[in-house]
Design a protein around this motif. Structure first.
Motif, PDB file in Angstrom:
ATOM      1  N   LEU A 255     -10.239  -2.193   7.400  1.00 52.99           N
ATOM      2  CA  LEU A 255      -8.899  -2.797   7.459  1.00 52.99           C
ATOM      3  C   LEU A 255      -8.782  -4.071   8.414  1.00 52.99           C
ATOM      4  O   LEU A 255      -9.612  -3.955   9.722  1.00 52.99           O
ATOM      5  CB  LEU A 255      -7.893  -1.968   8.155  1.00 52.99           C
ATOM      6  CG  LEU A 255      -7.575  -0.829   6.986  1.00 52.99           C
ATOM      7  CD1 LEU A 255      -8.471   0.302   7.168  1.00 52.99           C
ATOM      8  CD2 LEU A 255      -5.959  -0.068   7.279  1.00 52.99           C
ATOM      9  N   LEU A 256      -8.479  -5.198   8.126  1.00 54.13           N
ATOM     10  CA  LEU A 256      -8.484  -6.509   8.875  1.00 54.13           C
ATOM     11  C   LEU A 256      -7.237  -6.560   9.696  1.00 54.13           C
ATOM     12  O   LEU A 256      -6.100  -6.655   9.158  1.00 54.13           O
ATOM     13  CB  LEU A 256      -8.522  -7.713   8.126  1.00 54.13           C
ATOM     14  CG  LEU A 256      -8.759  -9.169   8.741  1.00 54.13           C
ATOM     15  CD1 LEU A 256     -10.122  -9.026   9.419  1.00 54.13           C
ATOM     16  CD2 LEU A 256      -8.752 -10.136   7.671  1.00 54.13           C
ATOM     17  N   ALA A 257      -7.455  -6.605  11.112  1.00 55.21           N
ATOM     18  CA  ALA A 257      -5.937  -6.494  12.019  1.00 55.21           C
ATOM     19  C   ALA A 257      -6.111  -7.902  12.449  1.00 55.21           C
ATOM     20  O   ALA A 257      -7.107  -8.419  13.489  1.00 55.21           O
ATOM     21  CB  ALA A 257      -6.206  -5.428  13.207  1.00 55.21           C
ATOM     22  N   VAL A 258      -5.078  -8.900  12.011  1.00 54.21           N
ATOM     23  CA  VAL A 258      -5.261 -10.186  12.758  1.00 54.21           C
ATOM     24  C   VAL A 258      -4.351 -10.082  13.823  1.00 54.21           C
ATOM     25  O   VAL A 258      -2.974 -10.204  13.902  1.00 54.21           O
ATOM     26  CB  VAL A 258      -4.595 -11.089  11.618  1.00 54.21           C
ATOM     27  CG1 VAL A 258      -4.728 -12.635  12.111  1.00 54.21           C
ATOM     28  CG2 VAL A 258      -5.306 -10.911  10.115  1.00 54.21           C
ATOM     29  N   ASN A 259      -4.884 -10.133  15.107  1.00 56.32           N
ATOM     30  CA  ASN A 259      -4.365  -9.732  16.142  1.00 56.32           C
ATOM     31  C   ASN A 259      -3.689 -11.086  16.967  1.00 56.32           C
ATOM     32  O   ASN A 259      -3.967 -12.252  16.353  1.00 56.32           O
ATOM     33  CB  ASN A 259      -5.221  -9.358  17.368  1.00 56.32           C
ATOM     34  CG  ASN A 259      -4.465  -8.566  18.562  1.00 56.32           C
ATOM     35  OD1 ASN A 259      -3.320  -8.116  18.603  1.00 56.32           O
ATOM     36  ND2 ASN A 259      -5.348  -8.417  19.644  1.00 56.32           N
ATOM     37  N   LYS A 260      -2.896 -10.744  18.031  1.00 54.55           N
ATOM     38  CA  LYS A 260      -2.273 -11.940  18.774  1.00 54.55           C
ATOM     39  C   LYS A 260      -1.142 -12.691  18.026  1.00 54.55           C
ATOM     40  O   LYS A 260      -0.822 -13.822  18.218  1.00 54.55           O
ATOM     41  CB  LYS A 260      -3.182 -12.667  19.355  1.00 54.55           C
ATOM     42  CG  LYS A 260      -4.110 -11.981  20.370  1.00 54.55           C
ATOM     43  CD  LYS A 260      -4.889 -13.139  21.287  1.00 54.55           C
ATOM     44  CE  LYS A 260      -5.859 -12.157  21.960  1.00 54.55           C
ATOM     45  NZ  LYS A 260      -6.897 -12.910  22.900  1.00 54.55           N
ATOM     46  N   ALA A 261      -0.712 -11.818  16.942  1.00 50.43           N
ATOM     47  CA  ALA A 261       0.564 -12.499  16.100  1.00 50.43           C
ATOM     48  C   ALA A 261       1.735 -12.121  16.643  1.00 50.43           C
ATOM     49  O   ALA A 261       2.451 -11.259  16.459  1.00 50.43           O
ATOM     50  CB  ALA A 261       0.550 -12.039  14.666  1.00 50.43           C
TER      51      ALA A 261
ATOM     52  N   LEU B 127      -0.510  -0.589  10.381  1.00 53.27           N
ATOM     53  CA  LEU B 127      -1.968  -0.549  10.363  1.00 53.27           C
ATOM     54  C   LEU B 127      -2.547   0.751  10.756  1.00 53.27           C
ATOM     55  O   LEU B 127      -3.362   1.283   9.707  1.00 53.27           O
ATOM     56  CB  LEU B 127      -2.379  -1.637  11.727  1.00 53.27           C
ATOM     57  CG  LEU B 127      -3.892  -1.600  12.036  1.00 53.27           C
ATOM     58  CD1 LEU B 127      -4.679  -2.100  10.984  1.00 53.27           C
ATOM     59  CD2 LEU B 127      -4.119  -2.407  13.250  1.00 53.27           C
ATOM     60  N   ILE B 128      -2.219   1.429  11.558  1.00 53.60           N
ATOM     61  CA  ILE B 128      -2.711   3.056  11.737  1.00 53.60           C
ATOM     62  C   ILE B 128      -2.337   4.015  10.602  1.00 53.60           C
ATOM     63  O   ILE B 128      -3.373   4.850  10.119  1.00 53.60           O
ATOM     64  CB  ILE B 128      -2.090   3.500  13.260  1.00 53.60           C
ATOM     65  CG1 ILE B 128      -2.979   4.683  13.545  1.00 53.60           C
ATOM     66  CG2 ILE B 128      -0.570   4.035  13.178  1.00 53.60           C
ATOM     67  CD1 ILE B 128      -4.397   4.508  13.645  1.00 53.60           C
ATOM     68  N   THR B 129      -1.148   3.803   9.801  1.00 49.99           N
ATOM     69  CA  THR B 129      -0.955   4.604   8.828  1.00 49.99           C
ATOM     70  C   THR B 129      -1.767   4.187   7.736  1.00 49.99           C
ATOM     71  O   THR B 129      -2.308   5.034   7.107  1.00 49.99           O
ATOM     72  CB  THR B 129       0.700   4.197   8.440  1.00 49.99           C
ATOM     73  OG1 THR B 129       1.693   4.476   9.521  1.00 49.99           O
ATOM     74  CG2 THR B 129       1.086   5.014   7.189  1.00 49.99           C
ATOM     75  N   ALA B 130      -2.183   3.028   7.348  1.00 49.71           N
ATOM     76  CA  ALA B 130      -2.974   2.617   6.557  1.00 49.71           C
ATOM     77  C   ALA B 130      -4.367   3.025   6.683  1.00 49.71           C
ATOM     78  O   ALA B 130      -5.128   3.663   5.933  1.00 49.71           O
ATOM     79  CB  ALA B 130      -2.953   1.216   6.153  1.00 49.71           C
ATOM     80  N   ALA B 131      -4.595   2.801   7.797  1.00 49.01           N
ATOM     81  CA  ALA B 131      -6.167   3.500   8.376  1.00 49.01           C
ATOM     82  C   ALA B 131      -6.183   5.044   8.363  1.00 49.01           C
ATOM     83  O   ALA B 131      -7.440   5.405   7.761  1.00 49.01           O
ATOM     84  CB  ALA B 131      -6.322   3.357   9.926  1.00 49.01           C
ATOM     85  N   LEU B 132      -5.154   5.868   8.466  1.00 52.48           N
ATOM     86  CA  LEU B 132      -5.472   7.188   8.280  1.00 52.48           C
ATOM     87  C   LEU B 132      -5.581   7.760   6.848  1.00 52.48           C
ATOM     88  O   LEU B 132      -6.009   8.967   6.805  1.00 52.48           O
ATOM     89  CB  LEU B 132      -3.843   7.880   9.003  1.00 52.48           C
ATOM     90  CG  LEU B 132      -3.906   7.567  10.379  1.00 52.48           C
ATOM     91  CD1 LEU B 132      -2.585   8.348  11.086  1.00 52.48           C
ATOM     92  CD2 LEU B 132      -5.120   8.427  11.052  1.00 52.48           C
ATOM     93  N   GLU B 133      -5.074   6.866   5.847  1.00 56.26           N
ATOM     94  CA  GLU B 133      -5.241   7.317   4.600  1.00 56.26           C
ATOM     95  C   GLU B 133      -6.660   7.485   4.198  1.00 56.26           C
ATOM     96  O   GLU B 133      -6.990   7.786   3.126  1.00 56.26           O
ATOM     97  CB  GLU B 133      -4.676   6.338   3.653  1.00 56.26           C
ATOM     98  CG  GLU B 133      -3.168   6.109   4.136  1.00 56.26           C
ATOM     99  CD  GLU B 133      -2.605   5.170   2.885  1.00 56.26           C
ATOM    100  OE1 GLU B 133      -3.330   4.301   2.470  1.00 56.26           O
ATOM    101  OE2 GLU B 133      -1.345   5.093   2.967  1.00 56.26           O
ATOM    102  N   HIS B 134      -7.726   6.805   5.092  1.00 59.08           N
ATOM    103  CA  HIS B 134      -9.139   6.850   4.520  1.00 59.08           C
ATOM    104  C   HIS B 134      -9.866   7.889   5.327  1.00 59.08           C
ATOM    105  O   HIS B 134     -11.181   8.158   5.312  1.00 59.08           O
ATOM    106  CB  HIS B 134      -9.688   5.550   5.005  1.00 59.08           C
ATOM    107  CG  HIS B 134      -9.202   4.209   4.242  1.00 59.08           C
ATOM    108  ND1 HIS B 134      -9.627   3.968   3.133  1.00 59.08           N
ATOM    109  CD2 HIS B 134      -8.237   3.359   4.661  1.00 59.08           C
ATOM    110  CE1 HIS B 134      -8.882   2.882   2.550  1.00 59.08           C
ATOM    111  NE2 HIS B 134      -8.303   2.448   3.656  1.00 59.08           N
TER     112      HIS B 134
END
Length: 428
Positions: free
Chosen positions: A119-125, A159-166
Protein backbone atom coordinates in the motif's frame (compact mmCIF):
# COMPACT_ATOMS: atom_id res chain seq x y z
CA UNK A 1 0.23 -15.61 15.32
CA UNK A 2 -0.90 -12.10 14.34
CA UNK A 3 0.01 -10.82 10.90
CA UNK A 4 2.90 -8.43 10.29
CA UNK A 5 2.88 -5.03 8.57
CA UNK A 6 6.24 -3.49 7.64
CA UNK A 7 6.72 0.22 6.97
CA UNK A 8 9.43 0.91 4.38
CA UNK A 9 10.68 3.78 2.26
CA UNK A 10 13.69 5.98 1.60
CA UNK A 11 15.16 8.08 4.45
CA UNK A 12 13.30 11.01 5.99
CA UNK A 13 9.83 10.48 4.54
CA UNK A 14 8.14 10.08 7.93
CA UNK A 15 8.16 6.32 8.44
CA UNK A 16 8.81 6.48 12.19
CA UNK A 17 6.18 9.20 12.68
CA UNK A 18 3.64 7.02 10.87
CA UNK A 19 4.77 4.00 12.90
CA UNK A 20 4.16 5.86 16.17
CA UNK A 21 0.80 7.12 14.93
CA UNK A 22 -0.42 3.64 13.94
CA UNK A 23 0.96 2.11 17.14
CA UNK A 24 -0.82 4.74 19.22
CA UNK A 25 2.24 5.67 21.28
CA UNK A 26 5.76 7.07 20.90
CA UNK A 27 8.12 4.16 20.35
CA UNK A 28 10.50 5.01 17.51
CA UNK A 29 12.60 8.16 17.63
CA UNK A 30 11.36 10.88 15.25
CA UNK A 31 13.91 13.48 14.16
CA UNK A 32 14.52 15.84 11.23
CA UNK A 33 17.89 14.19 10.63
CA UNK A 34 17.80 11.54 7.93
CA UNK A 35 18.74 7.96 8.76
CA UNK A 36 17.77 8.04 12.43
CA UNK A 37 16.17 4.57 12.42
CA UNK A 38 18.60 1.74 11.75
CA UNK A 39 17.31 -1.45 13.33
CA UNK A 40 13.90 -3.00 12.88
CA UNK A 41 11.63 -1.65 15.61
CA UNK A 42 8.61 -3.88 16.17
CA UNK A 43 5.58 -3.58 18.43
CA UNK A 44 2.30 -5.37 19.02
CA UNK A 45 -0.67 -3.20 18.03
CA UNK A 46 -4.41 -3.56 17.66
CA UNK A 47 -6.97 -1.95 15.38
CA UNK A 48 -10.70 -2.45 16.00
CA UNK A 49 -10.11 -5.70 17.83
CA UNK A 50 -7.63 -7.18 15.34
CA UNK A 51 -4.10 -7.63 16.70
CA UNK A 52 -1.08 -7.30 14.43
CA UNK A 53 2.66 -6.70 14.53
CA UNK A 54 3.88 -3.36 13.22
CA UNK A 55 7.51 -3.00 12.11
CA UNK A 56 9.39 0.26 11.53
CA UNK A 57 12.51 0.06 9.35
CA UNK A 58 15.46 2.23 8.47
CA UNK A 59 15.45 4.33 5.35
CA UNK A 60 16.61 2.59 2.18
CA UNK A 61 19.48 4.86 1.17
CA UNK A 62 21.07 2.45 -1.28
CA UNK A 63 19.88 1.13 -4.62
CA UNK A 64 19.22 -2.65 -4.35
CA UNK A 65 22.49 -4.44 -5.07
CA UNK A 66 24.60 -1.32 -4.51
CA UNK A 67 27.72 -1.76 -2.38
CA UNK A 68 28.78 0.87 0.13
CA UNK A 69 31.73 1.40 2.44
CA UNK A 70 29.26 2.60 5.09
CA UNK A 71 28.70 -0.62 7.03
CA UNK A 72 25.77 0.86 8.95
CA UNK A 73 23.95 1.89 5.75
CA UNK A 74 24.51 -1.57 4.30
CA UNK A 75 23.35 -3.29 7.50
CA UNK A 76 20.26 -1.05 7.59
CA UNK A 77 19.26 -2.16 4.10
CA UNK A 78 19.81 -5.78 5.12
CA UNK A 79 17.46 -5.26 8.07
CA UNK A 80 14.84 -3.74 5.73
CA UNK A 81 15.08 -6.75 3.42
CA UNK A 82 14.50 -9.11 6.36
CA UNK A 83 11.45 -7.08 7.37
CA UNK A 84 10.05 -7.23 3.83
CA UNK A 85 10.59 -10.98 3.70
CA UNK A 86 8.78 -11.53 7.02
CA UNK A 87 5.88 -9.14 6.38
CA UNK A 88 2.37 -10.11 5.27
CA UNK A 89 1.72 -6.58 3.99
CA UNK A 90 3.91 -3.54 3.33
CA UNK A 91 3.21 0.16 3.70
CA UNK A 92 5.47 2.03 1.27
CA UNK A 93 5.91 5.62 2.49
CA UNK A 94 6.74 8.56 0.19
CA UNK A 95 6.85 12.31 0.77
CA UNK A 96 4.24 14.36 -1.09
CA UNK A 97 6.24 17.55 -0.53
CA UNK A 98 9.30 16.17 -2.36
CA UNK A 99 7.48 14.51 -5.22
CA UNK A 100 8.81 11.31 -6.75
CA UNK A 101 12.53 10.93 -6.03
CA UNK A 102 14.72 8.54 -8.05
CA UNK A 103 15.20 6.39 -4.96
CA UNK A 104 11.39 6.07 -4.63
CA UNK A 105 11.33 4.38 -8.04
CA UNK A 106 14.10 1.98 -7.02
CA UNK A 107 12.33 1.07 -3.78
CA UNK A 108 9.04 0.60 -5.67
CA UNK A 109 10.72 -1.77 -8.11
CA UNK A 110 12.24 -3.72 -5.22
CA UNK A 111 8.85 -4.06 -3.52
CA UNK A 112 7.16 -5.26 -6.70
CA UNK A 113 9.80 -7.97 -7.02
CA UNK A 114 9.07 -9.11 -3.46
CA UNK A 115 5.50 -9.99 -4.46
CA UNK A 116 4.11 -8.77 -1.13
CA UNK A 117 0.84 -6.76 -0.98
CA UNK A 118 1.96 -3.12 -0.92
CA UNK A 119 0.00 0.00 0.00
CA UNK A 120 1.37 3.40 -0.96
CA UNK A 121 1.18 5.97 1.86
CA UNK A 122 1.73 9.47 0.48
CA UNK A 123 2.81 11.13 3.70
CA UNK A 124 2.96 14.77 4.81
CA UNK A 125 -0.35 15.60 3.13
CA UNK A 126 -1.05 17.89 6.05
CA UNK A 127 -4.11 19.62 4.56
CA UNK A 128 -6.70 18.99 1.88
CA UNK A 129 -5.15 21.43 -0.62
CA UNK A 130 -2.10 19.23 -1.19
CA UNK A 131 -3.93 15.90 -1.39
CA UNK A 132 -4.55 16.42 -5.10
CA UNK A 133 -0.76 16.31 -5.64
CA UNK A 134 -0.81 12.66 -4.59
CA UNK A 135 -1.99 11.72 -8.09
CA UNK A 136 1.62 12.12 -9.24
CA UNK A 137 2.60 9.01 -7.30
CA UNK A 138 0.28 6.78 -9.37
CA UNK A 139 3.30 6.57 -11.66
CA UNK A 140 4.89 4.17 -9.15
CA UNK A 141 2.31 1.55 -10.14
CA UNK A 142 0.59 0.63 -6.87
CA UNK A 143 -3.16 0.20 -6.96
CA UNK A 144 -3.87 1.27 -3.38
CA UNK A 145 -2.71 4.84 -2.64
CA UNK A 146 -3.54 6.79 0.52
CA UNK A 147 -2.72 10.48 1.15
CA UNK A 148 -1.92 10.62 4.87
CA UNK A 149 -0.46 12.91 7.47
CA UNK A 150 1.24 11.14 10.35
CA UNK A 151 1.70 14.48 12.09
CA UNK A 152 -1.99 15.49 12.00
CA UNK A 153 -3.52 11.97 11.90
CA UNK A 154 -5.15 12.43 8.50
CA UNK A 155 -6.04 9.37 6.43
CA UNK A 156 -4.34 6.87 8.76
CA UNK A 157 -7.53 4.98 9.68
CA UNK A 158 -8.35 4.11 6.06
CA UNK A 159 -4.70 3.14 5.50
CA UNK A 160 -4.50 0.68 8.39
CA UNK A 161 -7.97 -0.72 7.62
CA UNK A 162 -6.88 -1.52 4.07
CA UNK A 163 -3.57 -3.00 5.27
CA UNK A 164 -5.29 -5.34 7.72
CA UNK A 165 -7.32 -6.87 4.90
CA UNK A 166 -4.12 -8.51 3.64
CA UNK A 167 -3.27 -10.17 6.97
CA UNK A 168 -4.13 -13.78 7.82
CA UNK A 169 -7.22 -14.28 9.97
CA UNK A 170 -6.01 -17.34 11.89
CA UNK A 171 -7.56 -18.05 15.25
CA UNK A 172 -5.19 -17.49 18.17
CA UNK A 173 -3.51 -20.71 19.27
CA UNK A 174 -3.58 -19.82 22.97
CA UNK A 175 -5.51 -17.50 25.18
CA UNK A 176 -3.99 -14.90 27.45
CA UNK A 177 -4.65 -17.23 30.41
CA UNK A 178 -2.66 -20.14 28.96
CA UNK A 179 0.33 -18.11 27.81
CA UNK A 180 3.17 -17.77 30.30
CA UNK A 181 4.00 -14.17 31.22
CA UNK A 182 6.76 -12.49 29.25
CA UNK A 183 9.91 -11.47 31.11
CA UNK A 184 11.26 -8.09 29.97
CA UNK A 185 15.07 -7.94 29.92
CA UNK A 186 16.69 -4.55 29.25
CA UNK A 187 20.32 -4.77 28.05
CA UNK A 188 22.01 -1.50 29.12
CA UNK A 189 25.50 -0.06 29.43
CA UNK A 190 27.95 2.41 28.00
CA UNK A 191 28.38 2.70 24.20
CA UNK A 192 30.27 -0.08 22.43
CA UNK A 193 30.42 -2.60 25.28
CA UNK A 194 28.74 -5.33 23.20
CA UNK A 195 25.05 -5.06 24.11
CA UNK A 196 23.80 -5.75 20.59
CA UNK A 197 26.37 -8.52 20.10
CA UNK A 198 25.04 -10.31 23.19
CA UNK A 199 21.48 -10.16 21.84
CA UNK A 200 22.58 -11.50 18.45
CA UNK A 201 24.57 -14.27 20.15
CA UNK A 202 21.64 -15.30 22.35
CA UNK A 203 19.16 -15.31 19.46
CA UNK A 204 21.71 -16.81 17.05
CA UNK A 205 20.81 -14.20 14.43
CA UNK A 206 21.73 -10.74 13.14
CA UNK A 207 18.60 -9.27 14.68
CA UNK A 208 20.23 -5.93 15.56
CA UNK A 209 22.99 -4.01 13.81
CA UNK A 210 26.47 -4.44 15.28
CA UNK A 211 29.51 -2.31 14.43
CA UNK A 212 32.63 -0.93 16.11
CA UNK A 213 31.15 2.57 15.85
CA UNK A 214 29.88 3.76 19.26
CA UNK A 215 26.24 4.83 19.16
CA UNK A 216 25.17 2.38 16.44
CA UNK A 217 21.96 1.53 18.31
CA UNK A 218 19.55 4.46 18.72
CA UNK A 219 16.05 3.11 19.37
CA UNK A 220 15.13 0.64 22.08
CA UNK A 221 14.65 -2.53 20.02
CA UNK A 222 12.41 -5.34 21.37
CA UNK A 223 13.54 -8.84 20.43
CA UNK A 224 11.32 -11.83 21.44
CA UNK A 225 13.31 -14.74 22.87
CA UNK A 226 12.52 -18.03 24.64
CA UNK A 227 14.73 -19.64 27.29
CA UNK A 228 14.43 -23.41 27.75
CA UNK A 229 16.06 -24.92 30.85
CA UNK A 230 15.20 -28.22 32.56
CA UNK A 231 12.10 -28.63 30.43
CA UNK A 232 10.76 -25.19 31.37
CA UNK A 233 10.04 -22.46 28.85
CA UNK A 234 10.38 -18.79 29.74
CA UNK A 235 9.22 -16.27 27.14
CA UNK A 236 11.40 -13.18 27.23
CA UNK A 237 11.61 -9.83 25.50
CA UNK A 238 15.20 -8.68 25.04
CA UNK A 239 15.36 -4.89 24.85
CA UNK A 240 18.47 -3.62 23.06
CA UNK A 241 19.22 -0.04 24.06
CA UNK A 242 21.45 2.86 23.08
CA UNK A 243 24.67 3.30 25.02
CA UNK A 244 24.53 5.84 27.84
CA UNK A 245 27.31 8.43 27.99
CA UNK A 246 27.91 11.08 30.62
CA UNK A 247 25.28 13.82 30.55
CA UNK A 248 27.80 16.52 29.71
CA UNK A 249 28.79 14.60 26.57
CA UNK A 250 25.22 14.38 25.26
CA UNK A 251 25.21 17.41 22.98
CA UNK A 252 22.51 16.77 20.36
CA UNK A 253 18.81 16.08 20.66
CA UNK A 254 19.05 12.75 18.83
CA UNK A 255 21.36 11.25 21.44
CA UNK A 256 19.21 12.77 24.19
CA UNK A 257 16.14 10.95 22.82
CA UNK A 258 18.16 7.73 22.59
CA UNK A 259 19.23 7.96 26.23
CA UNK A 260 15.64 8.74 27.22
CA UNK A 261 14.48 5.55 25.47
CA UNK A 262 17.14 3.62 27.41
CA UNK A 263 15.92 5.04 30.71
CA UNK A 264 12.35 4.12 29.78
CA UNK A 265 13.54 0.59 28.91
CA UNK A 266 15.00 0.22 32.42
CA UNK A 267 11.70 1.35 33.94
CA UNK A 268 9.61 -1.14 31.95
CA UNK A 269 12.02 -4.05 32.40
CA UNK A 270 11.65 -6.84 34.92
CA UNK A 271 15.39 -7.58 34.96
CA UNK A 272 18.06 -5.15 33.81
CA UNK A 273 21.29 -6.64 32.43
CA UNK A 274 24.15 -4.19 33.01
CA UNK A 275 26.91 -4.82 30.46
CA UNK A 276 30.48 -3.63 31.04
CA UNK A 277 33.74 -4.12 29.15
CA UNK A 278 36.40 -6.43 30.56
CA UNK A 279 39.43 -4.48 29.32
CA UNK A 280 38.39 -1.10 30.74
CA UNK A 281 37.05 -2.43 34.01
CA UNK A 282 34.48 -0.46 36.00
CA UNK A 283 34.44 3.26 35.27
CA UNK A 284 32.41 6.11 36.73
CA UNK A 285 29.68 5.93 34.09
CA UNK A 286 29.13 2.23 34.83
CA UNK A 287 28.41 3.13 38.46
CA UNK A 288 25.99 5.87 37.41
CA UNK A 289 24.05 3.43 35.24
CA UNK A 290 24.03 0.93 38.10
CA UNK A 291 22.70 3.66 40.38
CA UNK A 292 19.90 4.34 37.88
CA UNK A 293 18.96 0.65 38.03
CA UNK A 294 18.77 0.67 41.85
CA UNK A 295 16.75 3.90 41.89
CA UNK A 296 14.15 2.19 39.69
CA UNK A 297 14.20 -0.89 41.96
CA UNK A 298 14.95 -3.31 39.14
CA UNK A 299 16.34 -6.81 39.49
CA UNK A 300 19.79 -6.88 37.95
CA UNK A 301 22.48 -9.08 36.41
CA UNK A 302 26.00 -7.71 35.87
CA UNK A 303 27.71 -8.93 32.70
CA UNK A 304 31.43 -8.38 32.06
CA UNK A 305 31.59 -8.75 28.27
CA UNK A 306 34.52 -9.06 25.84
CA UNK A 307 36.30 -11.44 28.18
CA UNK A 308 38.11 -12.85 25.14
CA UNK A 309 40.16 -9.62 25.02
CA UNK A 310 41.30 -10.02 28.63
CA UNK A 311 41.56 -13.80 28.94
CA UNK A 312 45.12 -14.01 27.55
CA UNK A 313 46.45 -11.50 30.08
CA UNK A 314 44.58 -13.26 32.91
CA UNK A 315 46.00 -16.65 31.90
CA UNK A 316 49.50 -15.20 31.86
CA UNK A 317 49.04 -13.64 35.31
CA UNK A 318 47.64 -16.92 36.62
CA UNK A 319 50.62 -18.87 35.30
CA UNK A 320 53.05 -16.39 36.83
CA UNK A 321 51.30 -16.68 40.18
CA UNK A 322 51.37 -20.49 40.03
CA UNK A 323 55.11 -20.43 39.22
CA UNK A 324 55.75 -18.04 42.10
CA UNK A 325 53.86 -20.28 44.51
CA UNK A 326 55.72 -23.36 43.31
CA UNK A 327 59.02 -21.55 43.94
CA UNK A 328 57.69 -20.46 47.34
CA UNK A 329 58.72 -16.94 46.45
CA UNK A 330 57.77 -14.56 49.28
CA UNK A 331 59.23 -11.42 47.73
CA UNK A 332 55.84 -10.09 46.66
CA UNK A 333 53.64 -8.43 49.24
CA UNK A 334 50.86 -11.00 49.84
CA UNK A 335 48.67 -8.45 51.51
CA UNK A 336 47.65 -7.27 48.03
CA UNK A 337 45.53 -10.01 46.58
CA UNK A 338 46.09 -10.85 42.95
CA UNK A 339 43.06 -11.41 40.72
CA UNK A 340 43.75 -14.60 38.78
CA UNK A 341 40.47 -16.55 38.97
CA UNK A 342 36.96 -15.62 37.78
CA UNK A 343 35.70 -15.90 41.34
CA UNK A 344 38.26 -13.29 42.43
CA UNK A 345 37.22 -10.96 39.63
CA UNK A 346 33.54 -11.44 40.49
CA UNK A 347 34.19 -10.56 44.13
CA UNK A 348 36.13 -7.45 43.06
CA UNK A 349 33.24 -6.34 40.81
CA UNK A 350 30.77 -6.70 43.69
CA UNK A 351 33.10 -4.68 45.94
CA UNK A 352 33.25 -1.89 43.37
CA UNK A 353 29.47 -1.99 42.89
CA UNK A 354 28.78 -2.49 46.60
CA UNK A 355 25.28 -1.01 46.27
CA UNK A 356 24.51 -3.68 43.65
CA UNK A 357 26.18 -6.61 45.41
CA UNK A 358 22.97 -8.68 45.22
CA UNK A 359 23.34 -8.96 41.44
CA UNK A 360 25.04 -12.07 39.98
CA UNK A 361 28.23 -11.33 38.04
CA UNK A 362 28.72 -13.23 34.76
CA UNK A 363 31.83 -13.03 32.57
CA UNK A 364 30.98 -13.51 28.90
CA UNK A 365 32.23 -13.11 25.38
CA UNK A 366 29.54 -12.55 22.77
CA UNK A 367 32.17 -13.12 20.09
CA UNK A 368 33.01 -16.74 20.98
CA UNK A 369 29.97 -17.57 23.15
CA UNK A 370 31.93 -17.90 26.40
CA UNK A 371 29.56 -18.50 29.35
CA UNK A 372 26.41 -17.35 27.56
CA UNK A 373 24.77 -20.45 29.01
CA UNK A 374 25.64 -19.13 32.48
CA UNK A 375 23.91 -15.88 31.57
CA UNK A 376 20.73 -17.79 30.69
CA UNK A 377 20.93 -19.68 33.98
CA UNK A 378 21.36 -16.38 35.84
CA UNK A 379 18.29 -14.95 34.11
CA UNK A 380 16.21 -17.94 35.23
CA UNK A 381 17.61 -17.76 38.79
CA UNK A 382 17.01 -14.01 39.18
CA UNK A 383 13.53 -14.37 37.67
CA UNK A 384 12.62 -17.04 40.24
CA UNK A 385 13.97 -14.87 43.07
CA UNK A 386 12.16 -11.81 41.76
CA UNK A 387 8.83 -13.68 41.72
CA UNK A 388 9.37 -15.48 45.00
CA UNK A 389 6.54 -15.56 47.54
CA UNK A 390 7.61 -15.57 51.20
CA UNK A 391 5.23 -17.55 53.45
CA UNK A 392 3.49 -15.38 56.03
CA UNK A 393 4.68 -17.39 59.10
CA UNK A 394 8.30 -17.13 57.95
CA UNK A 395 7.94 -13.40 57.32
CA UNK A 396 6.46 -12.78 60.77
CA UNK A 397 9.11 -14.87 62.55
CA UNK A 398 11.87 -12.99 60.74
CA UNK A 399 10.45 -9.61 61.73
CA UNK A 400 9.96 -10.72 65.33
CA UNK A 401 13.57 -11.91 65.48
CA UNK A 402 14.73 -8.58 64.08
CA UNK A 403 12.75 -6.64 66.71
CA UNK A 404 14.06 -8.88 69.47
CA UNK A 405 17.61 -8.27 68.28
CA UNK A 406 17.19 -4.50 68.13
CA UNK A 407 14.22 -2.79 69.71
CA UNK A 408 12.79 0.13 67.72
CA UNK A 409 12.77 3.54 69.47
CA UNK A 410 9.83 4.52 71.63
CA UNK A 411 7.51 7.32 70.63
CA UNK A 412 5.84 9.40 73.36
CA UNK A 413 6.70 6.67 75.86
CA UNK A 414 4.93 3.97 73.88
CA UNK A 415 6.69 0.94 72.49
CA UNK A 416 6.37 0.00 68.84
CA UNK A 417 4.29 -3.15 68.53
CA UNK A 418 4.17 -5.28 65.39
CA UNK A 419 0.88 -7.14 65.00
CA UNK A 420 1.05 -8.79 61.60
CA UNK A 421 2.97 -8.75 58.30
CA UNK A 422 2.26 -10.43 54.97
CA UNK A 423 3.51 -10.24 51.39
CA UNK A 424 0.76 -8.69 49.28
CA UNK A 425 2.42 -9.12 45.87
CA UNK A 426 5.62 -10.13 44.14
CA UNK A 427 7.63 -8.95 41.12
CA UNK A 428 7.66 -5.29 42.19
Amino acid sequence: MPGTIAIVGRPNVGKSALFNRLAGRRIAIVHDQAGVTRDRVATQAEWRGQPFTLVDTGGIGLVPGEKSEDIIATATVDQVNVAIEAADAIIFVVNIQDGIAPLDREVAQHLRQSGKPTLLAVNKADHARVEADAVEFAELGFGQMFPVSALHDRGTSSLITAALEHLPRDEPSATAETLSPTLNLAIVGRPNVGKSSIINALTESDRVIVSDIPGTTRDAVDVPFTIETDGREQHCLLIDTAGMRKKRRVKDSLEYFSVTRTTDAIKRSDITVLVMEAELGIVEQDKKIADLITKNHRACIVVINKWDLASAAVKEARQQEMDRRNRKDRSRDDREKRLIFLGDFGQWVQEQLFFLDYAPVIFTSAKDGFQLDRLLEAIRFVSDQWQQEVPTPLLNRTLQDAIALRQPPNKAGKRFKLYYATQTSNAP
